[in-house]
Design a protein around this motif. Structure first.
Motif, PDB file in Angstrom:
ATOM      1  N   THR A   8      46.795  32.740  22.854  1.00 37.35           N
ATOM      2  CA  THR A   8      48.059  33.343  23.270  1.00 37.35           C
ATOM      3  C   THR A   8      47.822  34.189  24.522  1.00 37.35           C
ATOM      4  O   THR A   8      46.708  34.679  24.747  1.00 37.35           O
ATOM      5  CB  THR A   8      48.666  34.231  22.162  1.00 37.35           C
ATOM      6  OG1 THR A   8      47.704  35.245  21.802  1.00 37.35           O
ATOM      7  CG2 THR A   8      49.020  33.419  20.937  1.00 37.35           C
ATOM      8  N   VAL A   9      48.858  34.344  25.324  1.00 39.97           N
ATOM      9  CA  VAL A   9      48.731  35.100  26.566  1.00 39.97           C
ATOM     10  C   VAL A   9      48.585  36.593  26.250  1.00 39.97           C
ATOM     11  O   VAL A   9      49.422  37.182  25.576  1.00 39.97           O
ATOM     12  CB  VAL A   9      49.960  34.890  27.475  1.00 39.97           C
ATOM     13  CG1 VAL A   9      49.827  35.732  28.740  1.00 39.97           C
ATOM     14  CG2 VAL A   9      50.113  33.412  27.825  1.00 39.97           C
ATOM     15  N   LYS A  10      47.482  37.174  26.722  1.00 41.27           N
ATOM     16  CA  LYS A  10      47.208  38.589  26.483  1.00 41.27           C
ATOM     17  C   LYS A  10      47.639  39.454  27.665  1.00 41.27           C
ATOM     18  O   LYS A  10      48.237  40.513  27.500  1.00 41.27           O
ATOM     19  CB  LYS A  10      45.718  38.798  26.216  1.00 41.27           C
ATOM     20  CG  LYS A  10      45.332  40.245  25.961  1.00 41.27           C
ATOM     21  CD  LYS A  10      43.839  40.379  25.707  1.00 41.27           C
ATOM     22  CE  LYS A  10      43.444  41.824  25.422  1.00 41.27           C
ATOM     23  NZ  LYS A  10      41.982  41.969  25.201  1.00 41.27           N
ATOM     24  N   SER A  11      47.327  39.005  28.865  1.00 38.04           N
ATOM     25  CA  SER A  11      47.673  39.774  30.062  1.00 38.04           C
ATOM     26  C   SER A  11      47.641  38.873  31.284  1.00 38.04           C
ATOM     27  O   SER A  11      47.170  37.737  31.223  1.00 38.04           O
ATOM     28  CB  SER A  11      46.693  40.952  30.259  1.00 38.04           C
ATOM     29  OG  SER A  11      45.372  40.480  30.448  1.00 38.04           O
ATOM     30  N   ILE A  12      48.152  39.407  32.381  1.00 42.59           N
ATOM     31  CA  ILE A  12      48.178  38.676  33.647  1.00 42.59           C
ATOM     32  C   ILE A  12      47.216  39.353  34.618  1.00 42.59           C
ATOM     33  O   ILE A  12      47.235  40.577  34.768  1.00 42.59           O
ATOM     34  CB  ILE A  12      49.606  38.647  34.225  1.00 42.59           C
ATOM     35  CG1 ILE A  12      50.533  37.883  33.272  1.00 42.59           C
ATOM     36  CG2 ILE A  12      49.628  38.013  35.605  1.00 42.59           C
ATOM     37  CD1 ILE A  12      51.972  37.904  33.683  1.00 42.59           C
ATOM     38  N   GLN A  45      35.603  36.812  19.185  1.00 46.23           N
ATOM     39  CA  GLN A  45      35.294  38.181  18.774  1.00 46.23           C
ATOM     40  C   GLN A  45      35.167  39.155  19.939  1.00 46.23           C
ATOM     41  O   GLN A  45      35.742  40.237  19.933  1.00 46.23           O
ATOM     42  CB  GLN A  45      33.999  38.194  17.940  1.00 46.23           C
ATOM     43  CG  GLN A  45      34.102  37.372  16.656  1.00 46.23           C
ATOM     44  CD  GLN A  45      35.212  37.869  15.742  1.00 46.23           C
ATOM     45  OE1 GLN A  45      35.365  39.063  15.533  1.00 46.23           O
ATOM     46  NE2 GLN A  45      35.989  36.933  15.188  1.00 46.23           N
ATOM     47  N   THR A  46      34.410  38.788  20.955  1.00 44.78           N
ATOM     48  CA  THR A  46      34.110  39.755  22.011  1.00 44.78           C
ATOM     49  C   THR A  46      34.508  39.296  23.414  1.00 44.78           C
ATOM     50  O   THR A  46      35.090  40.083  24.165  1.00 44.78           O
ATOM     51  CB  THR A  46      32.597  40.078  22.025  1.00 44.78           C
ATOM     52  OG1 THR A  46      31.849  38.845  22.149  1.00 44.78           O
ATOM     53  CG2 THR A  46      32.199  40.770  20.733  1.00 44.78           C
ATOM     54  N   SER A  47      34.205  38.056  23.770  1.00 42.68           N
ATOM     55  CA  SER A  47      34.419  37.628  25.150  1.00 42.68           C
ATOM     56  C   SER A  47      35.901  37.503  25.486  1.00 42.68           C
ATOM     57  O   SER A  47      36.712  37.156  24.643  1.00 42.68           O
ATOM     58  CB  SER A  47      33.718  36.288  25.415  1.00 42.68           C
ATOM     59  OG  SER A  47      34.278  35.275  24.617  1.00 42.68           O
ATOM     60  N   VAL A  48      36.215  37.830  26.740  1.00 46.60           N
ATOM     61  CA  VAL A  48      37.575  37.662  27.247  1.00 46.60           C
ATOM     62  C   VAL A  48      37.635  36.340  27.989  1.00 46.60           C
ATOM     63  O   VAL A  48      36.756  36.025  28.783  1.00 46.60           O
ATOM     64  CB  VAL A  48      37.951  38.819  28.193  1.00 46.60           C
ATOM     65  CG1 VAL A  48      39.344  38.618  28.762  1.00 46.60           C
ATOM     66  CG2 VAL A  48      37.849  40.149  27.469  1.00 46.60           C
ATOM     67  N   ARG A  49      38.663  35.569  27.737  1.00 41.09           N
ATOM     68  CA  ARG A  49      38.786  34.261  28.379  1.00 41.09           C
ATOM     69  C   ARG A  49      40.104  34.173  29.143  1.00 41.09           C
ATOM     70  O   ARG A  49      41.038  34.905  28.867  1.00 41.09           O
ATOM     71  CB  ARG A  49      38.667  33.151  27.337  1.00 41.09           C
ATOM     72  CG  ARG A  49      37.369  33.272  26.549  1.00 41.09           C
ATOM     73  CD  ARG A  49      37.145  32.149  25.582  1.00 41.09           C
ATOM     74  NE  ARG A  49      36.015  32.436  24.700  1.00 41.09           N
ATOM     75  CZ  ARG A  49      35.511  31.579  23.837  1.00 41.09           C
ATOM     76  NH1 ARG A  49      36.029  30.370  23.707  1.00 41.09           N
ATOM     77  NH2 ARG A  49      34.477  31.931  23.078  1.00 41.09           N
ATOM     78  N   ALA A  50      40.123  33.248  30.079  1.00 40.18           N
ATOM     79  CA  ALA A  50      41.309  33.156  30.936  1.00 40.18           C
ATOM     80  C   ALA A  50      41.506  31.737  31.426  1.00 40.18           C
ATOM     81  O   ALA A  50      40.617  30.881  31.322  1.00 40.18           O
ATOM     82  CB  ALA A  50      41.181  34.106  32.121  1.00 40.18           C
ATOM     83  N   ILE A  51      42.687  31.509  31.970  1.00 44.74           N
ATOM     84  CA  ILE A  51      43.023  30.226  32.580  1.00 44.74           C
ATOM     85  C   ILE A  51      43.355  30.480  34.047  1.00 44.74           C
ATOM     86  O   ILE A  51      44.215  31.317  34.353  1.00 44.74           O
ATOM     87  CB  ILE A  51      44.235  29.578  31.894  1.00 44.74           C
ATOM     88  CG1 ILE A  51      43.940  29.342  30.416  1.00 44.74           C
ATOM     89  CG2 ILE A  51      44.611  28.269  32.576  1.00 44.74           C
ATOM     90  CD1 ILE A  51      45.167  28.945  29.616  1.00 44.74           C
ATOM     91  N   PRO A  52      42.695  29.791  34.983  1.00 46.78           N
ATOM     92  CA  PRO A  52      43.086  29.922  36.396  1.00 46.78           C
ATOM     93  C   PRO A  52      44.531  29.463  36.557  1.00 46.78           C
ATOM     94  O   PRO A  52      44.948  28.476  35.944  1.00 46.78           O
ATOM     95  CB  PRO A  52      42.114  28.980  37.121  1.00 46.78           C
ATOM     96  CG  PRO A  52      40.939  28.847  36.186  1.00 46.78           C
ATOM     97  CD  PRO A  52      41.522  28.914  34.806  1.00 46.78           C
ATOM     98  N   PRO A  88      32.532  35.759  38.295  1.00 47.62           N
ATOM     99  CA  PRO A  88      32.485  37.141  38.804  1.00 47.62           C
ATOM    100  C   PRO A  88      33.808  37.628  39.379  1.00 47.62           C
ATOM    101  O   PRO A  88      34.231  38.751  39.104  1.00 47.62           O
ATOM    102  CB  PRO A  88      31.402  37.073  39.888  1.00 47.62           C
ATOM    103  CG  PRO A  88      30.506  35.951  39.436  1.00 47.62           C
ATOM    104  CD  PRO A  88      31.426  34.939  38.826  1.00 47.62           C
ATOM    105  N   LEU A  89      34.479  36.806  40.188  1.00 48.99           N
ATOM    106  CA  LEU A  89      35.734  37.241  40.811  1.00 48.99           C
ATOM    107  C   LEU A  89      36.780  37.560  39.745  1.00 48.99           C
ATOM    108  O   LEU A  89      37.448  38.601  39.805  1.00 48.99           O
ATOM    109  CB  LEU A  89      36.272  36.165  41.750  1.00 48.99           C
ATOM    110  CG  LEU A  89      37.672  36.447  42.328  1.00 48.99           C
ATOM    111  CD1 LEU A  89      37.666  37.735  43.146  1.00 48.99           C
ATOM    112  CD2 LEU A  89      38.171  35.272  43.167  1.00 48.99           C
ATOM    113  N   LEU A 135      39.924  41.574  36.639  1.00 50.39           N
ATOM    114  CA  LEU A 135      40.335  42.114  35.349  1.00 50.39           C
ATOM    115  C   LEU A 135      39.947  43.583  35.241  1.00 50.39           C
ATOM    116  O   LEU A 135      40.737  44.421  34.780  1.00 50.39           O
ATOM    117  CB  LEU A 135      39.700  41.315  34.212  1.00 50.39           C
ATOM    118  CG  LEU A 135      40.109  41.734  32.799  1.00 50.39           C
ATOM    119  CD1 LEU A 135      41.584  41.412  32.565  1.00 50.39           C
ATOM    120  CD2 LEU A 135      39.259  41.023  31.753  1.00 50.39           C
ATOM    121  N   ASN A 136      38.729  43.915  35.681  1.00 55.07           N
ATOM    122  CA  ASN A 136      38.245  45.295  35.578  1.00 55.07           C
ATOM    123  C   ASN A 136      38.966  46.250  36.531  1.00 55.07           C
ATOM    124  O   ASN A 136      39.001  47.468  36.287  1.00 55.07           O
ATOM    125  CB  ASN A 136      36.735  45.337  35.854  1.00 55.07           C
ATOM    126  CG  ASN A 136      35.930  44.720  34.721  1.00 55.07           C
ATOM    127  OD1 ASN A 136      36.361  44.714  33.577  1.00 55.07           O
ATOM    128  ND2 ASN A 136      34.758  44.172  35.041  1.00 55.07           N
TER     129      ASN A 136
END
Length: 240
Positions: free
Chosen positions: A23-27, A47-54, A81-82, A87-88
């Protein structure tokens, strides 16, 4: 155009795999490119890693779901890295103060709108002490974590609606939206034609419109699309 609020919490569906993959967590916004670059997603099994879709991997941004071609569109942000840096930086835009370059407080950003095809941010919705309206994103000088800096002219450039002074462009944008929607539906159809249903697909009244075991045709897929996003999502997750 889409706004950020519409996407948060939507399921992400892989059309090829027929799976809900999160599910979409953030943009994730790229302040230098002034665009949405990634959509961060979450899943109860992670559990821990954050994942995303370009953003460029997204096929459709619908009312019910975000669709991608396959699960491999997901990336681990720690491996890019980018994406991890963006995100950070936590450039949220919404609930951020907007200030002119001469230091006048203009208001607070309540929402932003971006192009569904390119991800480019096009408009900001701003609430000031006197009014609430819209500004073109071209007025932005800097997207910062704490402050968004705008051109001085922004102070007197509020619009009461997104296309107040652009009736011709509004029609063009509507036509572009129709074309884009058609392209999305064609892409979804091409990925599903010939797949076999593993369960019945029912409409919003509970009536089966497509039977388990049948091989999908273009007409079947168009039928599900006409019945609405929830019915189409059910079809997309009911194929082998």
């Amino acid at each position: 155009m889409k706004n950020s609020t519409e996407l948060i919490g939507l399921p992400v569906i892989s059309i090829t795999d027929g799976l809900e993959i999160g599910t979409v967590k953030s943009i994730v916004v790229n302040p230098e490119k002034r665009s949405v670059d990634f959509i961060a997603i979450e899943h109860e099994d992670w559990q821990t890693s954050v994942r995303a879709i370009p953003f460029k991997k997204i096929i459709g941004l619908g009312e019910y779901a975000v669709t991608v071609e396959q699960s491999s569109a997901i990336i681990d942000l720690n491996e890019i890295p980018l994406a991890n840096q963006l995100l950070n930086r936590k450039i949220a835009i919404t609930e951020t103060k907007a200030m002119s370059k001469k230091g006048r407080l203009i208001g607070e950003i309540k929402e932003y709108y971006f192009n569904e095809d390119s991800g480019l941010i096009e408009h900001l919705e701003i609430e000031s002490a006197q009014d609430r309206g819209y500004l073109k994103a071209e007025m932005v000088i800097t997207y910062g974590k704490d402050i968004i800096v705008l051109e001085e002219a922004a102070y007197s450039s509020f619009q009461s609606s997104l296309f107040d002074d652009e009736p011709i462009i509004e029609v063009e944008k509507q036509n572009e939206g129709v074309t884009l929607l058609s392209q999305i539906k064609d892409k979804q159809s091409s990925l599903l034609v010939g797949r076999r249903l593993t369960s019945d697909v029912k409409d919003d009244k509970g009536i089966a419109i497509l039977q388990a075991g049948s091989e999908l045709t273009k007409a079947d897929i168009e039928l599900a699309q006409r019945k609405g996003p929830a019915v189409f999502a059910k079809l997309a997750t009911s194929v082998n």
